[in-house]
Design a protein around this motif. Structure first.
Motif, PDB file in Angstrom:
ATOM      1  N   ASN A 161      -6.638   9.613  -8.566  1.00 24.49           N
ATOM      2  CA  ASN A 161      -7.737  10.415  -8.028  1.00 24.49           C
ATOM      3  C   ASN A 161      -7.745  10.363  -6.502  1.00 24.49           C
ATOM      4  N   TYR A 162      -8.472  11.287  -5.934  1.00 29.27           N
ATOM      5  CA  TYR A 162      -8.493  11.449  -4.482  1.00 29.27           C
ATOM      6  C   TYR A 162      -9.170  10.274  -3.780  1.00 29.27           C
ATOM      7  N   ASP A 163     -10.178   9.689  -4.404  1.00 26.44           N
ATOM      8  CA  ASP A 163     -10.864   8.552  -3.784  1.00 26.44           C
ATOM      9  C   ASP A 163      -9.930   7.361  -3.602  1.00 26.44           C
ATOM     10  N   LYS A 164      -9.091   7.091  -4.600  1.00 29.87           N
ATOM     11  CA  LYS A 164      -8.103   6.011  -4.470  1.00 29.87           C
ATOM     12  C   LYS A 164      -7.118   6.320  -3.348  1.00 29.87           C
ATOM     13  N   TYR A 165      -6.704   7.582  -3.278  1.00 24.20           N
ATOM     14  CA  TYR A 165      -5.768   7.990  -2.234  1.00 24.20           C
ATOM     15  C   TYR A 165      -6.379   7.778  -0.853  1.00 24.20           C
ATOM     16  N   LYS A 166      -7.617   8.212  -0.664  1.00 20.48           N
ATOM     17  CA  LYS A 166      -8.293   8.030   0.623  1.00 20.48           C
ATOM     18  C   LYS A 166      -8.433   6.540   0.959  1.00 20.48           C
ATOM     19  N   VAL A 223       0.836  -1.193   0.000  1.00 19.20           N
ATOM     20  CA  VAL A 223       0.000   0.000   0.000  1.00 19.20           C
ATOM     21  C   VAL A 223       0.876   1.250   0.000  1.00 19.20           C
ATOM     22  N   SER A 224       1.932   1.229   0.806  1.00 26.53           N
ATOM     23  CA  SER A 224       2.847   2.375   0.862  1.00 26.53           C
ATOM     24  C   SER A 224       3.502   2.614  -0.489  1.00 26.53           C
ATOM     25  N   ALA A 225       3.910   1.544  -1.139  1.00 21.29           N
ATOM     26  CA  ALA A 225       4.538   1.669  -2.454  1.00 21.29           C
ATOM     27  C   ALA A 225       3.552   2.235  -3.474  1.00 21.29           C
ATOM     28  N   ALA A 226       2.309   1.788  -3.409  1.00 18.12           N
ATOM     29  CA  ALA A 226       1.286   2.298  -4.331  1.00 18.12           C
ATOM     30  C   ALA A 226       1.054   3.787  -4.107  1.00 18.12           C
ATOM     31  N   MET A 227       1.075   4.211  -2.849  1.00 17.79           N
ATOM     32  CA  MET A 227       0.887   5.635  -2.553  1.00 17.79           C
ATOM     33  C   MET A 227       2.070   6.456  -3.056  1.00 17.79           C
TER      34      MET A 227
END
Length: 76
Positions: free
Chosen positions: A31-36, A21-25
């Motif tokens: 988009n913001y929804d994916k980030y949240k 998850v950290s790597a994906a971030m």
């Protein structure tokens, strides 16, 4: 199978998932929804790992050799 081995495997898997998850971030999201969603996942994994760690470690309050003083007992 020893319960501590199972817990260790669960911790390892949670850490791997948190790393993914950290790597994906870090790679960026479109988009913001994916980030949240990713932030929520990271928070959940971190919280679960912390709770497992807390359960595995003895609490100071339960340790008779600790420095916690019970003030509820009164000498009369």
């Amino acid at each position: 199978m020893d319960p501590l081995v199972i817990v260790g495997r669960i911790q390892k898997r949670l850490k791997q998932d948190l790393d993914l998850v950290s790597a994906a971030m870090l790679e960026g999201v479109d988009n913001y929804d994916k980030y949240k969603y990713l932030v929520g996942q990271a928070h959940a994994y971190s919280t679960i790992l912390q709770e497992i760690s807390n359960l595995l470690n003895e609490k100071e309050q339960n340790d008779e050799k600790g420095t916690v003083i019970d003030i509820s007992k009164r000498d009369t």
